[in-house]
Design a protein around this motif. Structure first.
Motif, short mmCIF file in Angstrom:
data_model
loop_
_atom_site.label_atom_id
_atom_site.label_comp_id
_atom_site.label_asym_id
_atom_site.label_seq_id
_atom_site.Cartn_x
_atom_site.Cartn_y
_atom_site.Cartn_z
N TRP A 1 0.87 -1.16 0.00
CA TRP A 1 0.00 0.00 0.00
C TRP A 1 0.91 1.22 0.00
O TRP A 1 1.66 1.42 0.95
N ASP B 1 -2.33 -1.05 -5.32
CA ASP B 1 -3.24 -0.69 -4.24
C ASP B 1 -3.93 0.64 -4.59
O ASP B 1 -3.67 1.22 -5.66
N ILE B 2 -4.75 1.16 -3.71
CA ILE B 2 -5.65 2.28 -4.03
C ILE B 2 -5.02 3.52 -4.67
O ILE B 2 -5.72 4.29 -5.30
N ILE C 1 -6.52 -3.06 -7.46
CA ILE C 1 -7.53 -3.23 -6.42
C ILE C 1 -8.82 -2.53 -6.86
O ILE C 1 -8.77 -1.53 -7.59
N TRP D 1 -12.37 5.50 1.54
CA TRP D 1 -11.20 6.21 1.01
C TRP D 1 -11.54 7.40 0.12
O TRP D 1 -10.89 8.44 0.21
N TRP E 1 -8.12 -7.51 -7.31
CA TRP E 1 -8.50 -7.89 -5.94
C TRP E 1 -9.56 -6.93 -5.45
O TRP E 1 -9.46 -5.72 -5.66
N ASP F 1 -11.59 -5.16 -2.51
CA ASP F 1 -11.36 -4.81 -1.10
C ASP F 1 -12.56 -4.06 -0.51
O ASP F 1 -13.46 -3.64 -1.24
N MET F 2 -12.52 -3.90 0.80
CA MET F 2 -13.47 -3.06 1.55
C MET F 2 -14.91 -3.53 1.39
O MET F 2 -15.85 -2.75 1.55
N PHE G 1 -16.08 3.84 7.18
CA PHE G 1 -15.36 4.64 8.18
C PHE G 1 -16.38 5.34 9.08
O PHE G 1 -16.27 5.32 10.28
N ARG H 1 -11.68 -9.77 -0.26
CA ARG H 1 -11.40 -9.81 1.18
C ARG H 1 -12.59 -10.45 1.90
O ARG H 1 -12.43 -11.43 2.59
N TRP I 1 -7.99 -13.37 0.07
CA TRP I 1 -6.82 -13.27 0.94
C TRP I 1 -7.34 -13.00 2.33
O TRP I 1 -8.49 -12.57 2.49
N ASP J 1 -5.99 -8.08 6.82
CA ASP J 1 -4.91 -7.30 7.44
C ASP J 1 -4.31 -7.96 8.67
O ASP J 1 -4.56 -7.57 9.80
N PHE K 1 0.91 -7.69 7.18
CA PHE K 1 0.40 -6.43 6.63
C PHE K 1 0.72 -5.28 7.59
O PHE K 1 1.40 -4.32 7.24
N HIS L 1 2.70 -8.49 1.04
CA HIS L 1 1.93 -7.24 1.07
C HIS L 1 2.06 -6.57 2.43
O HIS L 1 2.13 -7.25 3.44
O1 MIG Z 1 -8.52 0.68 4.93
O2 MIG Z 1 -6.21 -0.24 0.18
O3 MIG Z 1 -7.02 -5.12 3.45
O4 MIG Z 1 -4.77 -4.95 1.82
O5 MIG Z 1 -3.66 -2.40 1.45
C1 MIG Z 1 -7.48 -0.06 4.38
C2 MIG Z 1 -5.47 -0.12 1.35
C3 MIG Z 1 -7.81 -0.43 2.97
C4 MIG Z 1 -7.32 -2.76 3.31
C5 MIG Z 1 -6.76 -3.99 2.67
C6 MIG Z 1 -5.29 -3.82 2.44
C7 MIG Z 1 -5.04 -2.59 1.58
C8 MIG Z 1 -5.67 -1.36 2.23
N1 MIG Z 1 -7.09 -1.60 2.47
#
Ligand code: MIG
Length: 665
Positions: A169, A197-198, A235, A272, A306, A308-309, A315, A405, A418, A421, A454, A479
């Protein structure tokens, strides 16, 4: 035999694909109560073991603790953490009865496996609306096989996905990605993938790339593949940024594909990108629409993703935030410095991933509104299903790498996972190992953990030891989180040690790939606990730090600091194999029983069962270069191994011509 019991009016999760007639009444063992929600209870003998629960925390044998299916973005995988990212509601009882139990229920479910009372298993949830499948059979493996038939064939990734991937990341610019690939090459470390990553996105907007950093993204993807032999794996996050003019946002609003609140307003979740809307992936039309958006990246040359979230992680919501601000305002206005700090912490700490927010929004399923918390555990599943279903339309002849995730059983047909974290802790090597067979029981075969950890700062020895386990996991990825110590191999002294450990992965690729495919096609486990095979052996039954891999291999990685090796239990005579840093392979026959085996940091150990052999390839720098035509067999003379030599990208693994029997002289 599979029996299906229905209670109340279950929500259709699409976890199962194999049709089963409903059985009237209740299961032959245990008791069911539907008076106050749903409770299944079963009294266990001291000697009973309970397996399953996929991506849940703790041991292979789940007895002695309590677990909750409540998909959570929780980066603290402590021993007392009850829910992680997955909801895999399958239990396997071994002992007084041998049976599988699948509780097909998409909301909060609690598994008390001898926690409240050591001899009592209770599975409970708030509403008696579910399907319960009871699977019986001759052996644990047969039950798993039946269950896997019920839930359908596991996802099969392309062969390159069995190579090594580097991730972090914080990689941002084209030069960041280039240099990761280049520095691996320079250090002689084989690599097939670099993960994005993001920060590759434009303002964290899904399906966009930052235009300044990637003015010609397709050209960059091509350059990385052709010049460096590396595939970029971006991602995709669950939330869609609220921003006028952003096509995904505009379309979602125009076509009513985002989740709404009870008052009809679109639900907002800060993640994010700032405030986002959630695509209503439980609605088939919205799912098809969201999936279609992967097309543009595929058209730019991307071959894997991949997700994620997708618990989905939140949040905070505007409602949660205004409530917290209100509390704080009250404190400020009181004008006292003597504020109840615990209250403040509770308010702020409780903002993220709150059950209150999960009860604030709705899905539209078959025209009916369903409150999110009632189906919470299906979100990650359906986001990944959106992608998987779209891939079948976009490129039906090509396998795309996909892992998620969050997940629910059923998602295993569309992608891998996967394990989220974790941290750079020695205990998390062991957690990684223990999850493997449990995940396999639930259909998840393409699995892996963040190698090296992580969160937290890794150390060289931890990373090397973890990699020596990762060599065997289908997803093999280093990672780490933003802000942690950099943990690419070239950041440490003697990167040749890492190069060697990774090269063992490539030497074992024909073995691992063929074993994976067989497990997927035959509905079997790739990793099994020793108890599944050596059930009569009391010592083997209790082992939680060694696993069987395929029919041939036992793995027993070192997972403690400053260890010269480890003690390993051999339930039968085995060949102790070590891949040594000079490229040679040492072998030694060890008798049944306990042994202390020496394993240096730069060596990879495995154990071969008698009467079997495994193929070993010459070292290679990427999966395409692994020479499947010239394999050496290691093991018992006269034994055979069947290797899959398909093209690694299409569906030829179905054809018998793709499989070759190799017999050891
Ligand atoms: O709030 O994209 O599990 O693999 O690096 C964290 C940033 C968001 C969580 C993922 C992680 C990734 C990270 N993401």
């Amino acid at each position: 035999m599979i029996q299906k019991y229905r209670f109340g009016t279950p929500f259709e999760t699409d976890a199962c694909v194999f049709p089963v007639e409903e059985t009237q009444g209740v299961p032959a063992f245990g008791t069911v109560s539907t008076e106050n929600g749903f409770v299944f209870s079963y009294t266990m003998l001291d000697t009973d073991a309970v397996y399953g629960l996929g991506g849940a925390n703790r041991g292979i044998n789940k007895r002695g603790y309590v677990y909750e299916s409540d998909c959570s973005d929780n980066p603290n995988h402590h021993e007392d953490t009850r829910s992680l990212y997955a909801a895999h509601n399958f239990l396997l009882l071994s002992g007084s009865v041998t049976a599988g139990l699948f509780f097909d229920y998409p909301s909060f479910l609690r598994f008390d496996v001898g926690y409240t009372r050591s001899d009592l298993l209770t599975v409970s949830c708030a509403e008696a609306n579910l399907k319960l499948y009871v699977i019986t059979g001759e052996s644990l493996e047969e039950i798993v096989h039946e269950f896997r038939t019920l839930i359908g064939r596991s996802y099969i990734p392309p062969r390159f996905a069995f190579g090594f991937g580097q991730s972090r990341w914080g990689y941002r610019t084209a030069e960041d990605f280039r240099s990761v690939a280049r520095r691996h090459r320079e250090a002689g470390v084989p690599i097939d993938m670099v993960y994005m990553d993001i920060d590759y996105m434009d303002a964290y907007k899904d399906f966009t790339v930052n235009p300044e950093n990637f003015p010609d993204f397709a050209g960059f993807v091509k350059e990385m593949k052709e010049e460096q032999g590396v595939r970029l794996i971006p991602i995709i996050d669950a939330g869609v940024k609220i921003e006028k003019g952003y096509p995904v946002y505009e379309e979602g609003v125009a076509w009513d594909y985002f989740c709404r609140k009870a008052d009809g307003e679109l639900f907002q979740a800060a993640v994010w990108p700032g405030y986002t809307h959630f695509p209503d992936v439980l609605n088939p039309e919205a799912r098809a629409w969201f999936g279609e958006h992967y097309r543009s990246l595929i058209e730019q040359g991307i071959e894997g993703f991949w997700n994620d979230m997708n618990e989905p992680s939140i949040f905070h919501s505007p409602e949660g935030m205004s409530d917290a601000l209100e509390t704080m305002r009250g404190m400020v206005e009181a004008g006292s410095v003597d504020v109840p700090i615990y209250l403040l912490m509770e308010k702020l700490g409780g903002l993220a991933n709150s059950h209150a927010d999960y009860a604030r929004f709705y899905h539209k399923v078959n025209g009916e509104l369903v409150r999110h918390d009632k189906v919470h555990n299906l979100f990650g599943y359906n986001m990944t299903r959106a992608a998987g279903e779209a891939f079948d339309r976009i490129c039906p002849d090509k396998r795309i790498l996909m892992f998620s995730r969050s997940s629910y059983i059923g998602m295993h047909r569309y992608g891998g996972i996967w394990t989220g974290d974790n941290k750079a802790w020695w205990s998390h090597i062991l957690l990684n190992l223990r999850m493997l067979p449990s995940l396999n029981m639930c259909g998840f075969l393409y699995v892996g953990a963040d190698l090296g950890g992580f969160g937290c700062n890794t150390t060289r020895d931890l990373l090397l030891r973890w990699l020596a386990l990762g060599v065997f996991t289908p997803l093999m990825r280093n990672h780490a989180a933003l802000g942690t110590r950099e943990q690419e191999f070239y950041q440490f002294e003697n990167p040749e040690d890492f190069a060697h450990v990774i090269s063992v992965r490539y030497r074992l690729l024909p073995y691992l790939y063929s074993t994976y495919l067989r497990a997927a096609l035959e509905g079997r486990m790739m990793f099994r606990p020793l108890s599944f095979v050596y059930g009569d052996d009391e010592i083997a039954r209790g082992i939680e730090d060694q696993l069987l891999l395929g029919d041939e291999v036992m793995i027993a990685p070192v997972y403690t600091q400053n260890a010269a090796g480890r003690t390993v239990y051999l339930p039968e005579e085995m060949l102790f194999v070590k891949f040594l840093p000079d490229g040679s392979i040492s072998t030694e026959t060890l008798s049944k029983g306990l042994h202390f085996v020496r394993v240096a940091l730069n060596e990879v150990p495995l154990f071969l069962r008698p009467g079997h052999c495994i193929p070993v390839a010459a070292p290679a720098q990427r999966t395409e270069e692994v020479d499947f035509a010239h394999l050496t067999l290691l093991g018992t003379p006269g034994s055979s191994f069947t290797v899959c030599c398909d093209d690694g990208i299409g569906r030829d693994y179905e054809k018998s011509e793709s499989w070759k029997v190799l017999t050891m002289e």
